[in-house]
Motif scaffolding. Structure first.
Motif, PDB file in Angstrom:
ATOM      1  N   GLU A  98       0.861  -1.187   0.000  1.00 56.82           N
ATOM      2  CA  GLU A  98       0.000   0.000   0.000  1.00 56.82           C
ATOM      3  C   GLU A  98       0.895   1.233   0.000  1.00 56.82           C
ATOM      4  O   GLU A  98       1.869   1.315   0.752  1.00 56.82           O
ATOM      5  N   PHE A  99       0.582   2.179  -0.863  1.00 52.63           N
ATOM      6  CA  PHE A  99       1.462   3.327  -1.078  1.00 52.63           C
ATOM      7  C   PHE A  99       0.566   4.535  -1.289  1.00 52.63           C
ATOM      8  O   PHE A  99      -0.262   4.547  -2.201  1.00 52.63           O
ATOM      9  N   GLU A 100       0.719   5.547  -0.448  1.00 54.67           N
ATOM     10  CA  GLU A 100      -0.311   6.591  -0.425  1.00 54.67           C
ATOM     11  C   GLU A 100      -0.107   7.738  -1.403  1.00 54.67           C
ATOM     12  O   GLU A 100      -0.928   8.609  -1.522  1.00 54.67           O
ATOM     13  N   LYS A 101       1.013   7.756  -2.070  1.00 53.29           N
ATOM     14  CA  LYS A 101       1.296   8.914  -2.931  1.00 53.29           C
ATOM     15  C   LYS A 101       0.572   8.810  -4.276  1.00 53.29           C
ATOM     16  O   LYS A 101       0.175   7.725  -4.689  1.00 53.29           O
ATOM     17  N   ASN A 102       0.442   9.952  -4.951  1.00 51.49           N
ATOM     18  CA  ASN A 102      -0.172   9.925  -6.281  1.00 51.49           C
ATOM     19  C   ASN A 102       0.761   9.247  -7.277  1.00 51.49           C
ATOM     20  O   ASN A 102       1.860   9.723  -7.532  1.00 51.49           O
ATOM     21  N   MET A 103       0.298   8.152  -7.852  1.00 48.30           N
ATOM     22  CA  MET A 103       1.152   7.426  -8.798  1.00 48.30           C
ATOM     23  C   MET A 103       0.572   7.456 -10.203  1.00 48.30           C
ATOM     24  O   MET A 103       1.026   6.722 -11.081  1.00 48.30           O
ATOM     25  N   PHE A 104      -0.450   8.273 -10.388  1.00 47.16           N
ATOM     26  CA  PHE A 104      -0.986   8.414 -11.741  1.00 47.16           C
ATOM     27  C   PHE A 104      -0.124   9.441 -12.465  1.00 47.16           C
ATOM     28  O   PHE A 104      -0.459  10.627 -12.559  1.00 47.16           O
ATOM     29  N   SER A 105       1.008   9.016 -12.896  1.00 47.30           N
ATOM     30  CA  SER A 105       2.014   9.910 -13.447  1.00 47.30           C
ATOM     31  C   SER A 105       2.960   9.066 -14.297  1.00 47.30           C
ATOM     32  O   SER A 105       2.939   7.856 -14.187  1.00 47.30           O
ATOM     33  N   PRO A 106       3.819   9.616 -15.147  1.00 48.30           N
ATOM     34  CA  PRO A 106       4.037  11.055 -15.323  1.00 48.30           C
ATOM     35  C   PRO A 106       3.005  11.702 -16.239  1.00 48.30           C
ATOM     36  O   PRO A 106       2.359  11.051 -17.045  1.00 48.30           O
ATOM     37  N   LEU A 107       2.899  13.005 -16.076  1.00 46.38           N
ATOM     38  CA  LEU A 107       2.031  13.832 -16.922  1.00 46.38           C
ATOM     39  C   LEU A 107       2.883  14.960 -17.497  1.00 46.38           C
ATOM     40  O   LEU A 107       3.832  15.402 -16.852  1.00 46.38           O
ATOM     41  N   PRO A 108       2.519  15.443 -18.692  1.00 45.17           N
ATOM     42  CA  PRO A 108       3.255  16.611 -19.201  1.00 45.17           C
ATOM     43  C   PRO A 108       2.938  17.835 -18.351  1.00 45.17           C
ATOM     44  O   PRO A 108       1.786  18.035 -17.952  1.00 45.17           O
ATOM     45  N   ILE A 109       3.939  18.619 -18.057  1.00 42.91           N
ATOM     46  CA  ILE A 109       3.657  19.841 -17.303  1.00 42.91           C
ATOM     47  C   ILE A 109       3.099  20.903 -18.245  1.00 42.91           C
ATOM     48  O   ILE A 109       3.310  20.858 -19.461  1.00 42.91           O
ATOM     49  N   ALA A 110       2.383  21.848 -17.668  1.00 45.05           N
ATOM     50  CA  ALA A 110       1.819  22.958 -18.439  1.00 45.05           C
ATOM     51  C   ALA A 110       2.248  24.270 -17.810  1.00 45.05           C
ATOM     52  O   ALA A 110       2.460  24.349 -16.595  1.00 45.05           O
ATOM     53  N   LEU A 111       2.382  25.285 -18.643  1.00 39.69           N
ATOM     54  CA  LEU A 111       2.525  26.646 -18.129  1.00 39.69           C
ATOM     55  C   LEU A 111       1.171  27.300 -18.318  1.00 39.69           C
ATOM     56  O   LEU A 111       0.704  27.464 -19.450  1.00 39.69           O
ATOM     57  N   VAL A 112       0.523  27.616 -17.207  1.00 41.64           N
ATOM     58  CA  VAL A 112      -0.797  28.252 -17.271  1.00 41.64           C
ATOM     59  C   VAL A 112      -0.603  29.764 -17.183  1.00 41.64           C
ATOM     60  O   VAL A 112       0.128  30.257 -16.313  1.00 41.64           O
ATOM     61  N   GLY A 113      -1.225  30.466 -18.111  1.00 39.86           N
ATOM     62  CA  GLY A 113      -1.068  31.916 -18.174  1.00 39.86           C
ATOM     63  C   GLY A 113      -2.366  32.655 -17.879  1.00 39.86           C
ATOM     64  O   GLY A 113      -3.449  32.190 -18.236  1.00 39.86           O
ATOM     65  N   ALA A 114      -2.248  33.789 -17.219  1.00 38.33           N
ATOM     66  CA  ALA A 114      -3.410  34.646 -16.964  1.00 38.33           C
ATOM     67  C   ALA A 114      -2.910  36.086 -16.891  1.00 38.33           C
ATOM     68  O   ALA A 114      -1.722  36.339 -16.665  1.00 38.33           O
ATOM     69  N   LEU A 115      -3.849  36.984 -17.072  1.00 38.98           N
ATOM     70  CA  LEU A 115      -3.512  38.409 -17.007  1.00 38.98           C
ATOM     71  C   LEU A 115      -3.826  38.904 -15.597  1.00 38.98           C
ATOM     72  O   LEU A 115      -4.979  38.945 -15.184  1.00 38.98           O
ATOM     73  N   VAL A 116      -2.772  39.240 -14.862  1.00 35.12           N
ATOM     74  CA  VAL A 116      -2.969  39.685 -13.477  1.00 35.12           C
ATOM     75  C   VAL A 116      -2.625  41.172 -13.391  1.00 35.12           C
ATOM     76  O   VAL A 116      -1.470  41.549 -13.619  1.00 35.12           O
ATOM     77  N   ASN A 117      -3.602  41.975 -13.091  1.00 29.95           N
ATOM     78  CA  ASN A 117      -3.413  43.437 -13.059  1.00 29.95           C
ATOM     79  C   ASN A 117      -2.722  43.918 -14.342  1.00 29.95           C
ATOM     80  O   ASN A 117      -1.740  44.654 -14.291  1.00 29.95           O
ATOM     81  N   ASP A 118      -3.219  43.446 -15.455  1.00 25.02           N
ATOM     82  CA  ASP A 118      -2.717  43.790 -16.797  1.00 25.02           C
ATOM     83  C   ASP A 118      -1.330  43.242 -17.127  1.00 25.02           C
ATOM     84  O   ASP A 118      -0.781  43.560 -18.181  1.00 25.02           O
TER      85      ASP A 118
END
Ligand code: FMN
Length: 187
Positions: free
Chosen positions: A10-30
């Motif tokens: 039994e192993f409690e960590k998330n093992m549904f991996s690897p996944l590609p990483i993403a860079l999420v972008g948003a406009l913060v105070n312009d």
């Protein structure tokens, strides 16, 4: 036979991996801001994307204000910029100058020119968990660099995504070689 005799622990960590990483972008105070997201999940066959965002993230301000964001898939070449986006907060550092930025249909979802895949999203729903928001974005439009296609189809080996392993591993990996398969020509 019990689990242990099968060699299962039994192993409690998330093992549904690897996944590609993403860079999420948003406009913060312009100001365009980007952070690394390691647990991005497509659903409804890619019409929506889901990820969890700590409430303390600076990017969250822009996502709540404009109800839009971008998802950019960086290639290995962008590892230095990825390290900055995943370790420094836009509260303290202006991350907008790291990339050449462009906009698509949504005018408030900054996308990264240097990333081979870009997806603009509008917020469909925000789930309010204690420390995290669950952000559900509807995909509005997606873009790919022309050189990442082979015979008109996306060729992931040309994208060179950065894969992130969890489960205690927490290292980046490269995509391996394609497993040859006989298959019908369908999506
Ligand atoms: C590999 C990796 C995966 C990450 N995944 C997440 C994630 O899923 N959700 C999250 O809120 N932060 C995640 N982070 C942390 C943010 O990217 C980081 O704290 C960032 O500096 C926040 O920037 P901001 O405050 O400008 O939004 C991850 C970082 C790394 C390096």
């Amino acid at each position: 036979m019990n689990n242990q005799s099968l060699g299962k622990i039994e192993f409690e960590k998330n093992m549904f991996s690897p996944l590609p990483i993403a860079l999420v972008g948003a406009l913060v105070n312009d100001v365009p801001n980007f952070l690394v997201i390691g647990y991005m999940c497509p659903f409804d066959f890619g019409r929506y994307l889901f990820f969890s965002l700590y409430k303390k993230r600076h990017t969250r301000i822009g996502i709540h204000e404009h109800r839009t964001f971008s998802v950019n898939v960086p290639s290995e070449e962008l590892l230095v910029e990825v390290d900055i986006c995943g370790s420094k907060s836009g509260r303290d550092v202006d991350k907008s100058s790291l990339f050449e930025i462009f906009y698509g249909e949504l005018e408030t979802a900054p996308m990264i020119h240097q990333a081979p895949i870009n997806i603009e999203c509008e917020v469909a729903e925000i789930l309010d968990y204690e420390q995290n928001d669950g952000i559900i974005g509807r995909v509005v439009k997606s873009y790919v660099n022309a050189e990442c296609l082979s015979e008109g189809k996306l060729d992931m080996q040309k994208v060179h995504p950065i894969l992130w392993a969890t489960g205690g591993d927490f290292n980046y990996y490269q995509l391996g070689t394609r497993i040859p398969q006989e298959k019908d020509d369908k999506d």
